[in-house]
Design an enzyme around this catalytic site. Structure first.
Site, PDB file in Angstrom:
ATOM      1  N   GLU A 225     -54.662 -96.315 -48.254  1.00 54.04           N
ATOM      2  CA  GLU A 225     -53.776 -97.262 -47.567  1.00 54.04           C
ATOM      3  C   GLU A 225     -53.232 -98.275 -48.558  1.00 54.04           C
ATOM      4  O   GLU A 225     -53.545 -98.225 -49.742  1.00 54.04           O
ATOM      5  CB  GLU A 225     -54.526 -97.974 -46.439  1.00 54.04           C
ATOM      6  CG  GLU A 225     -55.722 -98.764 -46.908  1.00 54.04           C
ATOM      7  CD  GLU A 225     -56.423 -99.559 -45.812  1.00 54.04           C
ATOM      8  OE1 GLU A 225     -55.869 -99.720 -44.714  1.00 54.04           O
ATOM      9  OE2 GLU A 225     -57.534-100.035 -46.073  1.00 54.04           O
TER      10      GLU A 225
ATOM     11  N   LYS B 298     -63.200-105.324 -41.338  1.00 52.57           N
ATOM     12  CA  LYS B 298     -62.229-106.319 -41.827  1.00 52.57           C
ATOM     13  C   LYS B 298     -63.040-107.539 -42.246  1.00 52.57           C
ATOM     14  O   LYS B 298     -63.146-108.532 -41.521  1.00 52.57           O
ATOM     15  CB  LYS B 298     -61.215-106.628 -40.721  1.00 52.57           C
ATOM     16  CG  LYS B 298     -59.872-107.072 -41.258  1.00 52.57           C
ATOM     17  CD  LYS B 298     -58.789-106.959 -40.227  1.00 52.57           C
ATOM     18  CE  LYS B 298     -57.595-107.819 -40.542  1.00 52.57           C
ATOM     19  NZ  LYS B 298     -56.910-107.499 -41.787  1.00 52.57           N
TER      20      LYS B 298
ATOM     21  N   ARG C 237     -61.692-105.033 -32.419  1.00 52.57           N
ATOM     22  CA  ARG C 237     -61.943-104.715 -33.837  1.00 52.57           C
ATOM     23  C   ARG C 237     -62.775-105.817 -34.500  1.00 52.57           C
ATOM     24  O   ARG C 237     -63.646-105.529 -35.336  1.00 52.57           O
ATOM     25  CB  ARG C 237     -60.624-104.493 -34.590  1.00 52.57           C
ATOM     26  CG  ARG C 237     -60.847-103.965 -35.998  1.00 52.57           C
ATOM     27  CD  ARG C 237     -59.565-103.547 -36.679  1.00 52.57           C
ATOM     28  NE  ARG C 237     -58.673-104.675 -36.893  1.00 52.57           N
ATOM     29  CZ  ARG C 237     -57.422-104.567 -37.332  1.00 52.57           C
ATOM     30  NH1 ARG C 237     -56.903-103.372 -37.589  1.00 52.57           N
ATOM     31  NH2 ARG C 237     -56.673-105.633 -37.511  1.00 52.57           N
TER      32      ARG C 237
HETATM   33  N1  PXG Z   1     -55.248-102.109 -43.943  1.00 56.82           N
HETATM   34  C1  PXG Z   1     -55.786-103.274 -44.347  1.00 56.82           C
HETATM   35  C2  PXG Z   1     -56.705-103.283 -45.509  1.00 56.82           C
HETATM   36  C3  PXG Z   1     -55.474-104.450 -43.666  1.00 56.82           C
HETATM   37  O1  PXG Z   1     -56.011-105.608 -44.052  1.00 56.82           O
HETATM   38  C4  PXG Z   1     -54.036-103.170 -42.198  1.00 56.82           C
HETATM   39  C5  PXG Z   1     -54.393-102.040 -42.903  1.00 56.82           C
HETATM   40  C6  PXG Z   1     -53.124-103.031 -41.026  1.00 56.82           C
HETATM   41  O2  PXG Z   1     -53.834-103.235 -39.823  1.00 56.82           O
HETATM   42  P1  PXG Z   1     -53.133-103.836 -38.532  1.00 56.82           P
HETATM   43  O3  PXG Z   1     -54.213-103.796 -37.523  1.00 56.82           O
HETATM   44  O4  PXG Z   1     -52.673-105.226 -38.874  1.00 56.82           O
HETATM   45  O5  PXG Z   1     -52.018-102.957 -38.194  1.00 56.82           O
HETATM   46  C7  PXG Z   1     -54.570-104.412 -42.574  1.00 56.82           C
HETATM   47  C8  PXG Z   1     -54.200-105.641 -41.829  1.00 56.82           C
HETATM   48  C9  PXG Z   1     -53.283-111.316 -43.901  1.00 56.82           C
HETATM   49  C10 PXG Z   1     -53.166-110.205 -42.941  1.00 56.82           C
HETATM   50  O6  PXG Z   1     -52.899-112.426 -43.560  1.00 56.82           O
HETATM   51  C11 PXG Z   1     -53.797-109.013 -43.178  1.00 56.82           C
HETATM   52  C12 PXG Z   1     -53.669-107.990 -42.272  1.00 56.82           C
HETATM   53  C13 PXG Z   1     -52.921-108.146 -41.155  1.00 56.82           C
HETATM   54  C14 PXG Z   1     -52.301-109.360 -40.904  1.00 56.82           C
HETATM   55  C15 PXG Z   1     -52.412-110.389 -41.811  1.00 56.82           C
HETATM   56  O7  PXG Z   1     -53.756-111.103 -45.003  1.00 56.82           O
HETATM   57  N2  PXG Z   1     -54.303-106.822 -42.572  1.00 56.82           N
END
Ligand code: PXG
Length: 288
Positions: free
Chosen positions: A182, A149, A50
């Site tokens: 989301e 991201k 990703r």
């Molecule tokens: N939507 C958004 C906008 C995210 O930033 C997810 C969904 C979930 O994705 P994953 O792949 O984690 O299942 C995210 C994930 C942080 C932090 O420290 C942010 C995320 C994940 C872990 C830590 O801000 N975002």
């Protein structure tokens, strides 16, 4: 704490970036949030894939191969003697001039931080979360696609502030058409009559890795899974609702915009998937 910056480890005190780094000046860069459990990096391959997909979308060429990036990630965790941790991978456009021209940046900067994760308290998982929909809509996929991201998280930060102003921890963002997209750092699911539903990625969601894992676990248990547009009405009338993300894992939601969801307690399917998810995190992943 040992921090990886451009191929070298340095101490926390010396881990500094230039004020001319376009990651800071313009949010020009991409990142990942990864977790390690029990001495294994969970879904490392998926996170690296990703990261490179996000970089490709913003025309950022990462000066490491995917294999080198995976090794650098594992090495950073090892250098900090951690077994359970949170890893933040950051790739910025690099140091350039004032002025947004990315061509002034000669080399992307790579930063890897392995540290403790801030998790929600256990009571919240037991009780379930109260969330709200917020006025700030999710980025259009024709603008900065929410699948990227990127280091520009203001859209999500504004939504988080609006949720906090409403007295809750998390927001549900709708897209410009009013469909559910989301949370600010999590994907969203509902359960209705035993089936699991989540918005399609084109509704403006990140390709969540926890989302994918939960969908696989549900399918393996014979639970029907569908990606479909959801409205606020669908959320309010769900039997169960939960958020998924690397940080939050699976967080039950028990109230949305003042409407109690289902019984007002974390439901049986949410609980089952949470147990299965925890079991998986303990045994799978890249050994450190
Ligand atoms: N939507 C958004 C906008 C995210 O930033 C997810 C969904 C979930 O994705 P994953 O792949 O984690 O299942 C995210 C994930 C942080 C932090 O420290 C942010 C995320 C994940 C872990 C830590 O801000 N975002």
């Amino acid at each position: 704490m040992k921090i990886f910056i451009d191929g070298k480890f340095c101490n926390e005190r010396d881990a500094k970036v230039s004020v001319f780094d376009h990651g800071l000046l313009y949010g020009d860069g991409v990142f990942e949030g990864i977790r390690a459990y029990n001495g294994r990096v969970f879904k490392l391959r998926e996170h690296i894939d990703r990261l490179y997909a996000s970089a490709k979308a913003i025309l950022l060429e990462i000066p490491l191969t995917q294999a080198q990036m995976m090794k650098a990630t594992v090495d950073t965790i090892r250098a900090n003697k951690l077994r359970d941790c949170y890893v933040r991978l950051i790739v910025t456009r690099g140091i350039g001039t004032l002025g947004l021209n990315p061509r002034s940046c000669k080399k992307p900067s790579i930063i890897i931080i392995a540290g403790k994760i801030q998790v929600y308290p256990a009571e919240l998982y037991a009780r379930g979360m109260d969330i709200v929909t917020v006025p700030t809509v999710r980025n259009l996929h024709s603008a900065v696609n929410p699948a990227i991201k990127s280091l520009n998280y203001l859209n999500n930060i504004l939504a988080k502030i609006e949720a906090n102003n409403a007295g809750v921890e998390e927001a549900v963002m709708l897209n410009a058409e009013g469909f559910v997209s989301e949370g600010t750092a999590d994907n969203i699911f509902i359960i209705k009559k035993g089936a699991l539903y989540t918005p399609p990625l084109y509704a403006g969601a990140l390709y969540g890795i926890t989302r994918g894992t939960v969908m696989e676990l549900a399918e393996q248990s014979g639970i029907k899974v569908a990606e479909t547009n959801l409205t606020r009405y669908d959320l309010f009338n769900a039997d169960e609702c939960f958020l998924t993300g690397t940080g939050a894992e699976i967080m039950p939601v028990i109230k949305i915009d003042g409407r109690i969801i289902g019984t007002g307690k974390p439901g049986p399917i949410s609980k089952q998937l949470t147990e299965e998810y925890h079991a998986l995190t303990k045994v799978s992943g890249e050994p450190i």
